[in-house]
Scaffold this motif. Structure first.
Motif, mmCIF file in Angstrom:
data_model
loop_
_atom_site.group_PDB
_atom_site.id
_atom_site.type_symbol
_atom_site.label_atom_id
_atom_site.label_comp_id
_atom_site.label_asym_id
_atom_site.label_seq_id
_atom_site.Cartn_x
_atom_site.Cartn_y
_atom_site.Cartn_z
ATOM 1 N N ASP A 102 35.397 52.512 34.883
ATOM 2 C CA ASP A 102 36.135 51.735 35.887
ATOM 3 C C ASP A 102 36.613 50.453 35.211
ATOM 4 O O ASP A 102 35.813 49.595 34.850
ATOM 5 C CB ASP A 102 35.225 51.423 37.068
ATOM 6 N N VAL A 103 37.923 50.319 35.030
ATOM 7 C CA VAL A 103 38.500 49.134 34.391
ATOM 8 C C VAL A 103 39.294 48.288 35.391
ATOM 9 O O VAL A 103 40.058 47.406 35.000
ATOM 10 C CB VAL A 103 39.377 49.519 33.167
ATOM 11 N N SER A 104 39.084 48.520 36.669
ATOM 12 C CA SER A 104 39.841 47.827 37.718
ATOM 13 C C SER A 104 39.777 46.316 37.582
ATOM 14 O O SER A 104 40.803 45.632 37.713
ATOM 15 C CB SER A 104 39.306 48.213 39.103
ATOM 16 N N ASP A 105 38.597 45.777 37.342
ATOM 17 C CA ASP A 105 38.431 44.327 37.277
ATOM 18 C C ASP A 105 38.792 43.749 35.917
ATOM 19 O O ASP A 105 38.738 42.541 35.725
ATOM 20 C CB ASP A 105 36.999 43.948 37.654
ATOM 21 N N ALA A 106 39.197 44.592 34.986
ATOM 22 C CA ALA A 106 39.602 44.130 33.661
ATOM 23 C C ALA A 106 41.121 44.148 33.501
ATOM 24 O O ALA A 106 41.632 43.804 32.444
ATOM 25 C CB ALA A 106 38.963 45.008 32.584
ATOM 26 N N ARG A 107 41.837 44.540 34.546
ATOM 27 C CA ARG A 107 43.284 44.666 34.477
ATOM 28 C C ARG A 107 43.958 43.876 35.604
ATOM 29 O O ARG A 107 43.363 43.626 36.641
ATOM 30 C CB ARG A 107 43.725 46.127 34.602
ATOM 31 N N SER A 108 45.217 43.529 35.367
ATOM 32 C CA SER A 108 46.067 42.915 36.395
ATOM 33 C C SER A 108 47.349 43.726 36.491
ATOM 34 O O SER A 108 47.818 44.275 35.491
ATOM 35 C CB SER A 108 46.399 41.465 36.038
ATOM 36 N N VAL A 109 47.902 43.785 37.692
ATOM 37 C CA VAL A 109 49.103 44.564 37.947
ATOM 38 C C VAL A 109 50.192 43.637 38.468
ATOM 39 O O VAL A 109 49.934 42.777 39.317
ATOM 40 C CB VAL A 109 48.830 45.682 38.979
#
Length: 186
Positions: A102-109
């Protein structure tokens, strides 16, 4: 328990195109044999899409799968579904060599919207926008940082970067989209 927040709180800017941080997005790195029957079945169950071909992204509403390398996909889901999707992928791929993170909190969109959206990105990314097809994803850079983006609509691009450089990326997009900065003025 703390509440999850995006890196920049949904900041946006209007210029000759509109740029905005798109908020939280569930993103999962999935590595393994993309041609295996188990992998294809797991991706379909998680996203409702097929495993995408090279340099393609398959979208199904707010879910999708993006090709990142010969053995890697980026799975997109609503943020609140990321943990359950990781668990489902782990279960579906049990016994097969794979990695799920899970890399959700390591990325920005970010989104770039408007008739000249490609012009804002042309200044930042070494990509031939004339040949970029809808549904094609590119791993590249935005100025000095790693990024990936795809054409998410007729006049829209979605860009993903590391969360740690979100402020830098938003600054790049804001300056690149300022009125008067069009690459091909009318």
């Amino acid at each position: 328990m703390s509440k999850a927040v995006s890196a920049l709180g949904g900041v946006s800017h209007s210029g000759f195109v509109d740029v905005a941080e798109a908020g939280l997005r569930g993103m999962i790195t999935l590595r393994g044999d993309l041609a295996s029957a188990k992998m294809k079945k797991a991706v379909k169950a998680a996203t409702g899409t097929a495993v995408p071909a090279a340099r393609r992204i398959e979208l199904n509403g707010d879910k999708g799968a993006a090709w990142m390398s010969p053995d890697e996909l980026l799975i997109l889901v609503p943020y609140e579904e990321a943990v359950a999707t990781v668990e489902a992928l782990e279960k579906a791929l049990a016994g097969e060599h794979h990695l799920v993170a899970d890399v959700s909190d390591a990325r920005s969109v970010f989104t770039v919207k408007g008739a000249k959206a490609s012009e804002a990105l042309m200044k930042l990314c070494p990509v031939d926008f004339e040949t970029l097809a809808e549904g094609e994803i590119r791993r590249t850079r935005a100025a000095q940082v790693a990024a990936a983006f795809w054409k998410s609509g007729a006049d829209e691009f979605t860009l993903v970067s590391f969360r740690s450089v979100a402020g830098y990326v938003m600054g790049l997009l804001e300056v690149s989209a300022r009125k008067g900065g069009e690459v091909f003025p009318a």
